[in-house]
Each structure stands twice: as structure tokens, then as C-alpha cells.
Write an enzyme that holds these catalytic residues in place. Structure first.
Site, short mmCIF file in Angstrom:
data_model
loop_
_atom_site.label_atom_id
_atom_site.label_comp_id
_atom_site.label_asym_id
_atom_site.label_seq_id
_atom_site.Cartn_x
_atom_site.Cartn_y
_atom_site.Cartn_z
N ARG A 68 0.85 -1.19 0.00
CA ARG A 68 0.00 0.00 0.00
C ARG A 68 0.88 1.24 0.00
NH1 ARG A 68 -4.98 1.44 4.14
NH2 ARG A 68 -5.19 3.63 3.57
N ASP A 70 0.94 5.53 -0.04
CA ASP A 70 0.09 6.66 0.35
C ASP A 70 -0.05 7.67 -0.78
OD1 ASP A 70 -0.37 5.62 2.88
OD2 ASP A 70 1.34 6.67 3.78
N ARG A 214 8.78 7.40 5.58
CA ARG A 214 8.79 8.86 5.62
C ARG A 214 9.11 9.39 7.02
NH1 ARG A 214 3.15 10.28 3.28
NH2 ARG A 214 3.79 12.41 3.84
#
Length: 264
Positions: A68, A70, A214
Site C-alpha cells: 500500500r 500513500d 517517511r
């Protein structure tokens, strides 16, 4: 359910379910999308891919992605699987038709048949991400990198990154209120290097938590500018508390670059 569209076939008094499974390898520039996964009120890569497959194959296709990503995050290599009732006779032709239907920033590379038990997410042995930073404004890289002007101590950033291979629990770098069974990740590579004027953070693991890369980059940049020490970074890992780590680095610099599988 991942396999919710099974077709029932009957022979005499017996019945069984049968579908064929295919993997699809593709890439995308995530700038214009709300990430990989379907969203209720925004356009995602998965939505467009499912719609194109459904239109061309003429079956209701629901893909299952390997990872997944973002909003705004890119993928140089991404995989998904899907199930259909009838065998695809020409996967190269389907690849061509999909690329003709999909927007310019999503590209399908190949489609291949796998065993029905193969799973794009659960069978993946590793994922590798890169985070890319440029030192000055560049109109050709603005959507694919983060501009960071301050001088960085790359040696210290690499010393801190090496600690990631020592620990397993990375709750300090996970988005809060995320539904996971645990925060354990097996990181096998992590480090910074420079290539063609771009500073790159490379990290490889069996799995990643939401927002993890991140958050790691944001915290390592604080080490690089001298705001935190290497010992501070280790204490953040040990704390298992997201509030102790730095802010997330912007999405546009993050790339999913590799997903590994066993040989089927």
C-alpha cells in the site's frame, strides 16, 4: 474477501469452485492519486486498474496489491493479483490494451499466470523503498523528490541508519491508530548514498508499517542537521512512541522500487 468471485462448476452430484489467478507487474507516478488503495472520495491507482481490467476482460475484477502506497507516493515496481473464470489467451495483447486504456502515469509491464494459492501481498519476501532528496530547485524533479537546502552529515545519518538493522520493533515510526497485529519489521538494508546529484535513502525489509519510511527519513534528516544525535535516534527506536520521532518527510520523494517473491 480476496477471492469473493469464485465460479461454481457442477459435475453430476458434485460441485467445486474454480478460478485462475494472474499476477500483474506495473508502475506509476503517484502525484495525481490518493495512493494505491481504493478510496471512497478520491481517485486511486487500484480503482483505475480495476476499472480498466473489468472493461477489457468483461468480468468484475478486484486486484489485491503487494504493498500500500500513500497519497503522492510513487512505485517503480508494484505487483497485484486478480482472479478470473477464463484463461487469458494473450497476456501481451492484454498488457497493450491496458496501457492504451490507462492514463500516462500508470504503466503495465507484464501479466502472467500463477498458481491459485499465490498471493501478491502475503507471498512477498521483501519490499525495497528509496527516498530521494535534491539540494536545489529543479523543475524536472519537483514531483519526484524533496528539496532540502540545509547541509547534511551523511556519515552520521548512515551511522544512525545502521541501528535499524539491530532492532525489530518500529512503533515509533508508525502512523498512530493503525490496525496492525504488531510493529515488527525485519530490516535487512538501510543507508544513504548519492547518485547523479540526488541524495537517496535506500531501505529493504520484509514489511513496512504505515508512514514508516517517511517518518524514518524525517528523523534521520534531523540527525543530519545536528538536531538529534545518533544516541537520540536509538532512544527513539527504543521508546516505541511515535511522538518521540520526527515529522514525516513529504510524500513526493518516496518510491517503492522493488518487491521480491519466491520462484513460483
Amino acid at each position: 474477501m480476496y477471492n469473493s468471485r469464485l465460479r461454481q462448476m457442477r459435475f453430476g452430484t458434485f460441485s467445486y469452485f474454480c478460478e485462475m489467478r494472474y499476477f500483474i507487474e506495473f508502475s506509476y507516478k503517484g502525484t495525481n492519486y490518493s495512493g494505491w488503495q481504493r478510496q471512497k472520495n478520491a481517485v486511486s491507482v487500484q480503482q483505475l486498474l480495476d476499472e480498466a481490467l473489468t472493461l477489457i476482460i468483461r468480468e468484475n475484477i478486484e486486484t489485491v496489491g503487494s504493498s500500500r502506497t500513500d497519497t503522492g507516493v510513487h512505485a517503480e515496481q508494484q505487483y497485484a493479483h486478480f482472479d478470473i473464470a477464463n484463461e487469458i489467451k494473450d497476456t501481451e495483447q492484454l498488457t497493450y490494451r491496458l496501457n492504451s486504456r490507462l492514463p500516462f502515469d500508470i504503466a503495465v509491464h507484464r501479466i502472467f499466470k500463477v498458481d491459485n494459492t499465490a498471493h501478491s501481498r502475503f507471498d512477498a519476501t521483501h519490499r525495497r523503498y528509496e527516498y530521494r532528496i535534491i539540494k536545489r530547485k529543479n523543475p524536472f524533479l519537483s514531483d519526484e523528490s524533496h528539496i532540502f537546502h540545509k547541509p547534511l552529515d551523511i556519515e552520521k545519518m548512515n551511522e544512525a541508519a545502521a541501528l535499524l538493522l539491530v532492532y525489530k520493533n518500529f512503533e515509533s515510526f508508525s502512523k498512530i491508530h493503525t490496525h496492525v497485529n504488531n510493529f515488527l519489521c525485519d530490516i535487512t538494508a538501510a543507508g544513504w548514498f548519492e547518485k547523479d546529484g540526488i541524495l537517496i535513502f535506500n531501505i529493504k525489509a520484509n514489511r513496512f508499517l504505515r508512514g514508516m519510511v517517511r517518518a524514518l527519513v524525517g528523523t534521520l534528516l534531523e540527525v543530519g542537521v545536528g538536531k538529534r544525535s545518533i544516541k537520540d535516534f536509538e532512544k527513539i527506536i527504543q521508546a516505541q512512541d511515535r511522538s518521540k520521532a520526527g515529522a514525516q518527510a513529504p510524500a513526493q520523494g518516496l518510491f517503492l522500487v522493488e518487491v521480491g517473491y519466491p520462484e513460483y
